[in-house]
Design an enzyme around this catalytic site. Structure first.
Site, PDB file in Angstrom:
ATOM      1  N   TYR A  25      -4.426   3.571   7.982  1.00  0.00           N
ATOM      2  CA  TYR A  25      -5.773   3.001   8.115  1.00  0.00           C
ATOM      3  C   TYR A  25      -6.415   3.468   9.418  1.00  0.00           C
ATOM      4  O   TYR A  25      -6.321   4.630   9.764  1.00  0.00           O
ATOM      5  CB  TYR A  25      -5.725   1.468   8.001  1.00  0.00           C
ATOM      6  N   VAL A  83       1.281  -3.753   3.941  1.00  0.00           N
ATOM      7  CA  VAL A  83       1.259  -5.033   4.650  1.00  0.00           C
ATOM      8  C   VAL A  83       2.482  -5.901   4.337  1.00  0.00           C
ATOM      9  O   VAL A  83       2.651  -6.971   4.921  1.00  0.00           O
ATOM     10  CB  VAL A  83      -0.048  -5.834   4.392  1.00  0.00           C
ATOM     11  N   TYR A 112      -4.044  -2.905 -10.171  1.00  0.00           N
ATOM     12  CA  TYR A 112      -3.903  -2.605  -8.743  1.00  0.00           C
ATOM     13  C   TYR A 112      -2.984  -3.609  -8.039  1.00  0.00           C
ATOM     14  O   TYR A 112      -2.092  -3.230  -7.273  1.00  0.00           O
ATOM     15  CB  TYR A 112      -5.290  -2.580  -8.095  1.00  0.00           C
ATOM     16  N   SER A 137       0.793  -1.234   0.000  1.00  0.00           N
ATOM     17  CA  SER A 137       0.000   0.000   0.000  1.00  0.00           C
ATOM     18  C   SER A 137       0.821   1.277   0.000  1.00  0.00           C
ATOM     19  O   SER A 137       0.273   2.365  -0.203  1.00  0.00           O
ATOM     20  CB  SER A 137      -0.953   0.018   1.203  1.00  0.00           C
TER      21      SER A 137
END
Length: 306
Positions: free
Chosen positions: A240, A258, A188, A61
């Site tokens: 997040y 992650v 993605y 991410s």
């Protein structure tokens, strides 16, 4: 600075609690959790690192910072009609808010938001062309043409795509995505599977510490205002539903992945990258967060002052 980084690595080497690797992506489940790296690139052009700082890892991410930068270059403020700018307060792969908010993701850093950003970047092009553009941009800001996709990680994510596919189909049902869902998802997953070392990542983030100017070329990547806005989104949404905790403990704009990496920006000073594969319960690197907290305590580099 080198002494500070060496101290952090030595202290964290004693830690027994290292978090858990992201085993829901099988290819990441095999990563050795004992690895640790920290790198610093300063706006003056200095480079410092400690640990396994040349070992590539899946940035996951963290790549969303780079695709957001590309999308803003293409769409400007028009991008905000597609994705919001608010913290979500929910897990990064939650579908709950999409239901309540007409399929518009809260911010560009949760999975739904990043998928919407990829859709915006594609502009009618095939995944191959879009991925070439993304990789070219990352290589440019990192000043390193050896950076590549980890196709095994991308394939592993594609095989376990159900949650992300449900987010994408949900947005498509609301008319939020213009391109074919499978093409958007393929793009993605490959974007998230970019492999970089902490040294490369620290260099890539330097433009956000330098008012939008790339180092060492001194060419402008984004305007000073846009660099500030990307940093503000990293501060508010980059971790997040633990973004507030990261701001409280570290006090720097940051984006986690992650794969165990974190990119943190100290505006006007430098760009930091840490990597430790073990994650906390929010999906953020456990020791990486601790390392950045230790660094800020020793240097006073928090954006909130000493």
């Amino acid at each position: 600075m080198q002494e500070i980084l060496n101290e952090i690595v030595a202290e964290l080497a004693q830690e027994t609690e290292r978090g858990n690797v992201a085993d829901y992506i099988p290819q990441l489940a095999h990563v050795d959790p004992s690895q640790f790296a920290i790198s610093l690139a300063t706006v003056e052009g200095e480079r410092f690192s400690a640990g396994c700082a040349t070992t590539p890892f899946s940035i996951q991410s963290i790549s969303k910072v780079f695709t957001l930068t590309i999308a803003l270059g293409k769409w400007g403020d028009g991008l905000w009609s597609k994705v919001g700018r608010e913290p979500s307060g929910d897990p990064f792969n939650s579908i709950v808010q999409l239901e309540h908010e007409g399929g518009k993701p809260r911010n560009p850093f949760i999975n739904a938001g990043a998928i919407a950003v990829v859709d915006a970047i594609m502009m009618g092009h095939e995944p191959k062309e879009t991925l070439a553009e993304i990789l070219s941009f990352v290589r440019y800001i990192a000043d390193d043409n050896s950076i590549c996709f980890d196709h095994q990680v991308a394939a592993s994510e594609m095989e376990h795509k159900d949650r992300n596919a449900s987010l994408a189909h949900f947005m498509k049902a609301f008319g939020r995505l213009r391109h074919d869902v499978d093409k958007v998802l393929g793009t993605y997953f490959h974007q998230c599977a970019i492999a970089m070392s902490s040294d490369q990542l620290a260099h890539a983030g330097l433009f956000l510490a330098s008012d939008g100017v790339n180092r060492p070329s001194n060419l402008r990547v984004v305007s000073p205002q846009r660099a500030r806005r990307i940093n503000s989104l990293m501060m508010l949404c980059g971790h997040y539903d633990a973004s507030g905790e990261f701001a409280f403990r570290v006090g720097l704009p940051g984006k986690s992945g992650v794969g165990g990496g974190i990119l943190a920006i100290a505006p006007g000073r430098g760009s930091l990258a840490v990597w430790s594969p073990g994650l906390d319960r929010y999906g953020n690197s456990l020791l990486g967060t601790r390392a950045l907290e230790m660094f800020v305590q020793r240097t006073g580099w928090s954006v909130f002052g000493h």
